[in-house]
Structures are given as C-alpha cells and as structure tokens.
Design a protein around this motif. Structure first.
Motif, PDB file in Angstrom:
ATOM      1  N   ALA A   1      -1.796  -1.026  -3.937  1.00  0.00           N
ATOM      2  CA  ALA A   1      -2.751   0.082  -3.900  1.00  0.00           C
ATOM      3  C   ALA A   1      -2.018   1.411  -3.795  1.00  0.00           C
ATOM      4  O   ALA A   1      -0.977   1.516  -3.139  1.00  0.00           O
ATOM      5  CB  ALA A   1      -3.708  -0.082  -2.725  1.00  0.00           C
ATOM      6  N   PHE A   2      -2.584   2.425  -4.438  1.00  0.00           N
ATOM      7  CA  PHE A   2      -2.044   3.783  -4.431  1.00  0.00           C
ATOM      8  C   PHE A   2      -3.198   4.697  -4.033  1.00  0.00           C
ATOM      9  O   PHE A   2      -3.963   5.159  -4.872  1.00  0.00           O
ATOM     10  CB  PHE A   2      -1.513   4.118  -5.831  1.00  0.00           C
TER      11      PHE A   2
ATOM     12  N   TRP B   1       0.847  -1.199   0.000  1.00  0.00           N
ATOM     13  CA  TRP B   1       0.000   0.000   0.000  1.00  0.00           C
ATOM     14  C   TRP B   1       0.876   1.239   0.000  1.00  0.00           C
ATOM     15  O   TRP B   1       1.650   1.459   0.919  1.00  0.00           O
ATOM     16  CB  TRP B   1      -0.918  -0.013   1.221  1.00  0.00           C
ATOM     17  N   LEU B   2       0.747   2.051  -1.031  1.00  0.00           N
ATOM     18  CA  LEU B   2       1.399   3.351  -1.072  1.00  0.00           C
ATOM     19  C   LEU B   2       0.433   4.359  -0.465  1.00  0.00           C
ATOM     20  O   LEU B   2      -0.566   4.740  -1.086  1.00  0.00           O
ATOM     21  CB  LEU B   2       1.755   3.748  -2.505  1.00  0.00           C
TER      22      LEU B   2
ATOM     23  N   PHE C   1       3.203   3.654 -10.657  1.00  0.00           N
ATOM     24  CA  PHE C   1       2.236   2.704 -10.109  1.00  0.00           C
ATOM     25  C   PHE C   1       1.398   2.084 -11.224  1.00  0.00           C
ATOM     26  O   PHE C   1       1.195   0.861 -11.260  1.00  0.00           O
ATOM     27  CB  PHE C   1       1.333   3.402  -9.095  1.00  0.00           C
ATOM     28  N   ASP C   2       0.901   2.907 -12.140  1.00  0.00           N
ATOM     29  CA  ASP C   2       0.081   2.389 -13.242  1.00  0.00           C
ATOM     30  C   ASP C   2       0.881   1.418 -14.107  1.00  0.00           C
ATOM     31  O   ASP C   2       0.384   0.350 -14.491  1.00  0.00           O
ATOM     32  CB  ASP C   2      -0.443   3.545 -14.095  1.00  0.00           C
ATOM     33  N   ALA C   3       2.131   1.781 -14.419  1.00  0.00           N
ATOM     34  CA  ALA C   3       2.961   0.913 -15.253  1.00  0.00           C
ATOM     35  C   ALA C   3       3.314  -0.377 -14.525  1.00  0.00           C
ATOM     36  O   ALA C   3       3.318  -1.463 -15.124  1.00  0.00           O
ATOM     37  CB  ALA C   3       4.233   1.655 -15.669  1.00  0.00           C
ATOM     38  N   ALA C   4       3.608  -0.294 -13.222  1.00  0.00           N
ATOM     39  CA  ALA C   4       3.932  -1.492 -12.446  1.00  0.00           C
ATOM     40  C   ALA C   4       2.726  -2.419 -12.344  1.00  0.00           C
ATOM     41  O   ALA C   4       2.867  -3.646 -12.413  1.00  0.00           O
ATOM     42  CB  ALA C   4       4.418  -1.100 -11.054  1.00  0.00           C
ATOM     43  N   SER C   5       1.544  -1.853 -12.195  1.00  0.00           N
ATOM     44  CA  SER C   5       0.326  -2.666 -12.123  1.00  0.00           C
ATOM     45  C   SER C   5       0.111  -3.434 -13.419  1.00  0.00           C
ATOM     46  O   SER C   5      -0.247  -4.619 -13.405  1.00  0.00           O
ATOM     47  CB  SER C   5      -0.884  -1.773 -11.826  1.00  0.00           C
ATOM     48  N   ARG C   6       0.345  -2.769 -14.553  1.00  0.00           N
ATOM     49  CA  ARG C   6       0.202  -3.452 -15.847  1.00  0.00           C
ATOM     50  C   ARG C   6       1.220  -4.574 -15.986  1.00  0.00           C
ATOM     51  O   ARG C   6       0.893  -5.669 -16.457  1.00  0.00           O
ATOM     52  CB  ARG C   6       0.360  -2.446 -16.994  1.00  0.00           C
ATOM     53  N   LEU C   7       2.458  -4.307 -15.577  1.00  0.00           N
ATOM     54  CA  LEU C   7       3.501  -5.318 -15.701  1.00  0.00           C
ATOM     55  C   LEU C   7       3.218  -6.515 -14.797  1.00  0.00           C
ATOM     56  O   LEU C   7       3.382  -7.675 -15.210  1.00  0.00           O
ATOM     57  CB  LEU C   7       4.864  -4.709 -15.360  1.00  0.00           C
ATOM     58  N   LEU C   8       2.772  -6.276 -13.580  1.00  0.00           N
ATOM     59  CA  LEU C   8       2.445  -7.375 -12.668  1.00  0.00           C
ATOM     60  C   LEU C   8       1.314  -8.230 -13.227  1.00  0.00           C
ATOM     61  O   LEU C   8       1.326  -9.458 -13.108  1.00  0.00           O
ATOM     62  CB  LEU C   8       2.058  -6.813 -11.299  1.00  0.00           C
TER      63      LEU C   8
ATOM     64  N   TRP D   1      -7.988  -5.172   2.195  1.00  0.00           N
ATOM     65  CA  TRP D   1      -7.252  -6.430   2.178  1.00  0.00           C
ATOM     66  C   TRP D   1      -5.991  -6.395   3.033  1.00  0.00           C
ATOM     67  O   TRP D   1      -5.396  -7.425   3.337  1.00  0.00           O
ATOM     68  CB  TRP D   1      -6.885  -6.841   0.760  1.00  0.00           C
ATOM     69  N   LEU D   2      -5.571  -5.191   3.448  1.00  0.00           N
ATOM     70  CA  LEU D   2      -4.354  -5.111   4.247  1.00  0.00           C
ATOM     71  C   LEU D   2      -4.590  -5.596   5.672  1.00  0.00           C
ATOM     72  O   LEU D   2      -3.674  -6.044   6.344  1.00  0.00           O
ATOM     73  CB  LEU D   2      -3.831  -3.669   4.267  1.00  0.00           C
TER      74      LEU D   2
END
Length: 372
Positions: free
Chosen positions: A170-171, A131-132, A153-160, A178-179
C-alpha cells in the motif's frame, strides 16, 4: 559549496558517488541525466562530464540512488539491510525519519529511495504486507521524491501481479486495515532480539552472496557490474518456484528488451558499452551472434545511444520468464560468407558485398579512377 566528482567518488555523510560506474563517464555520447532531473532539491548539476553535488542543498533523500540504473549513487540503509529487516518483521511500515516510529517501522531516507526493483523485493519479503506511509509527504519539500516513489509503486504492483505473488502493498497516508494492530513494546523487544541475531546473520550472509562481481572491462573500459538491488531481486525470485509465461508492459519496468534492426553494422559497440553485460557477442568461423540476458538489463538505454547506425529499438511487452530464468537468448545472428574477391569469410551484412579489406580496396580504386 560544490563537490566535483573528479576522483573515484564524492561523499556527504550519507551519499556516495562512484564516478567509475556513472554512464556519463563511459562515453561523450552517453547523456544520462536521470539523477539531476529527479533530484528533489536540485542539488545535482550536469554542467560538466560528471555530476557535481552542491552539499548545502543535498538532503540525502536517496532519489539519485533509486533512478540511477547502475547504482553510481549509494547510501544507507543498504538494500540488503532493508530486505533483512523487512523479512524478519513480516508486516512492515516504511517511513521517513520525520514520522513517529513503532516496532513495525523500517526507516528509509525518503520513499523516493525505493525504486521498482527494491520495492518489488520488499513486497515479496514482507509476508504480512508492506505499507509505504505517505502521511508526511504532502508537507515535505521533496515532492519530486513522492512522485518518483508513486511511479515505482505502480510499476512494482504490476510486476508483483504478473509474477502471481499475492503481496499486500500500500502507498497511502492511512494505516491499511490488513496490516492489523501491533503492540509497540513487544515489537521493540522482538526487534532488538532479531537485530542481535537472525536479521543480522541473514544480512551478513546476503552481503557475501550478493556482493558485486566484476566481469572485467576491455581495453581500459569500465568493468561490468550488476547492481546490488537487481542481484537481490533475482536472489529472492529464484529461491522460489515462481515461473510465469506472462508478459509485462515495458513502461516503468526495471528491464528492457532491445531489438536490433537490419541497419546494424555489427560494430559491437552496444556489447562493449553495456554496463551490466546484458548484451554479449559470440563469434565462431561460421557466424556472429548477439544475445541478451534480460535479467541483467537495467533499462539504461546505453545500447541505443551508443549505436552509430540507430539500429536499436525496444519492444513494448517484456517476457517475465526470460527475466527470471536468466537464460541469454538470441536477438540477432550474422552468418559469414566467402568474399567473392579474395575468398575470406566475413560477416554478411545487407550493405556489404565484399569483405572490409576488399571493400576498401575497391573504394580506393574508384577514387583513383576519378582523379585520372
């Protein structure tokens, strides 16, 4: 007060700049300005060849380190420390020093310090979620750091997602459901135990394993190094069994896929100036080839900027399998043919009918003929 980067580095209490890594110092044709463009307080100036830092304006947010493709800027906490602490906690809240902490909190200078490579690594390393916490971002003067972090964050989410990793990330300003809830006192005791034992050992081991290796420069050119953040991501990807045939949109991705067109003159400047040895050349009596190791590409755009023929472009879709496997693949091949004038083998180019020596002789004869 300005500190000029004339030596090997300048440093504040937290920011270190290594001028030998900076792309701008490699050639006058390389005009990278990402650090100054993204610096939230505007503390970096590019009036000279290398960046100048205004100490009184620097907030040590780390955005310069996140946007620099070759990690010329570094500061604490190191990517290895962040990785080790994230992996040990399981569920992690990333927060800057302005926000109150808890046992699950890992401190970062600013969310802008987290580029797509590091965020992807931490997303994989946190088995119960990452969580950011952006609750302090709206009141912060460094809004450009927030914008840079959101892009990462958006790019990392796509890559994951493309990697097939079901990482919770989460950002947002509010705590994700869920945390879960954490007992702060217990977490702090557990944190102290881990920092004294397993986490410290893991970090020390990774520092040894992921220490930057120098491939060596040529003719006084800067050495070629793979950034530590990239080495860390590749380490965690290759330690698993995640192999995917999926493609990833190039926009925002931490690597690129150059293509070399027919205008290429085989000068090999792209290979010579590639800062991470992503591009390599191999020559034998029959041909010359240029290969790309996608895992070493940092999307710095050096190859395109340095190419005198403007022959290099980039594809819009990237192969994730090539990135993870780190197997160099061919991007252009030049066969060698016999010169019709002297019989010597030379690299066959669309615009070349003779070998370079015979071509020069022919041009000289033509010039002499025009004088008489």
């Amino acid at each position: 007060m300005w500190t000029r980067a004339f030596g090997s580095f300048f440093a504040t209490s937290g920011v270190k700049f290594q001028s030998e890594l900076c792309l701008r110092g490699r050639s006058p044709r390389l005009l990278c300005s990402r650090c100054a463009d993204e610096c939230p307080p505007g503390a970096l100036d590019l009036a000279g060849r290398l960046p100048n830092l205004q100490l009184s304006r620097c907030t040590e947010c780390g955005v310069c380190g996140a946007v620099c493709p070759v990690e010329a800027f570094t500061l604490l906490p190191s990517p290895v420390d962040l990785f080790a602490n994230t992996r040990e906690r399981g569920a992690v809240r990333l927060a800057c020093g302005k926000l109150p902490g808890s046992g699950e909190t890992v401190r970062v200078p600013c969310h802008g310090y987290l580029d797509v490579t590091l965020l992807t690594t931490l997303g994989i390393a946190a088995p119960r979620g990452l969580w950011l916490d952006t609750s302090g971002c709206l009141s912060c003067e460094g809004r450009r750091g927030f914008s840079a972090a959101k892009r990462s964050f958006d790019a990392a989410s796509r890559l994951l997602t493309v990697l097939g990793l079901q990482a919770e990330i989460a950002f947002q300003p509010d705590r994700p459901q869920w945390l879960g809830q954490t007992n702060t006192d217990v977490s702090r005791r557990d944190l102290l135990r881990r920092l004294a034992g397993k986490a410290t050992t893991a970090a020390a081991s990774l520092v040894v394993d992921l220490d930057r290796q120098t491939e060596g420069g040529q003719s006084g050119l800067p050495s070629k190094q793979l950034p530590l953040r990239r080495r860390l991501l590749l380490h965690i990807l290759r330690s698993g069994s995640n192999q995917t045939p999926e493609m990833l949109a190039a926009e925002g991705a931490p690597w690129a896929e150059p293509r070399i067109g027919s205008d290429c003159s085989a000068c090999l400047l792209c290979v010579t100036f590639c800062p991470t040895a992503a591009l390599t050349a191999y020559e034998d009596p029959d041909h010359l080839e240029i290969t790309l190791d996608s895992s070493r590409c940092v999307a710095c755009d050096v190859c395109a900027q340095i190419c005198p023929a403007g022959a290099i472009t980039f594809v819009s879709q990237l192969s994730v399998a090539d990135f993870v496997s780190a197997h160099p693949h061919l991007i252009i091949d030049f066969p060698k043919i016999a010169c019709p004038s002297c019989g010597q083998l030379f690299i066959s180019l669309p615009q070349a009918k003779l070998c370079p020596r015979c071509q020069k002789d022919a041009e000289l004869e033509q010039d002499v003929s025009s004088w008489t």
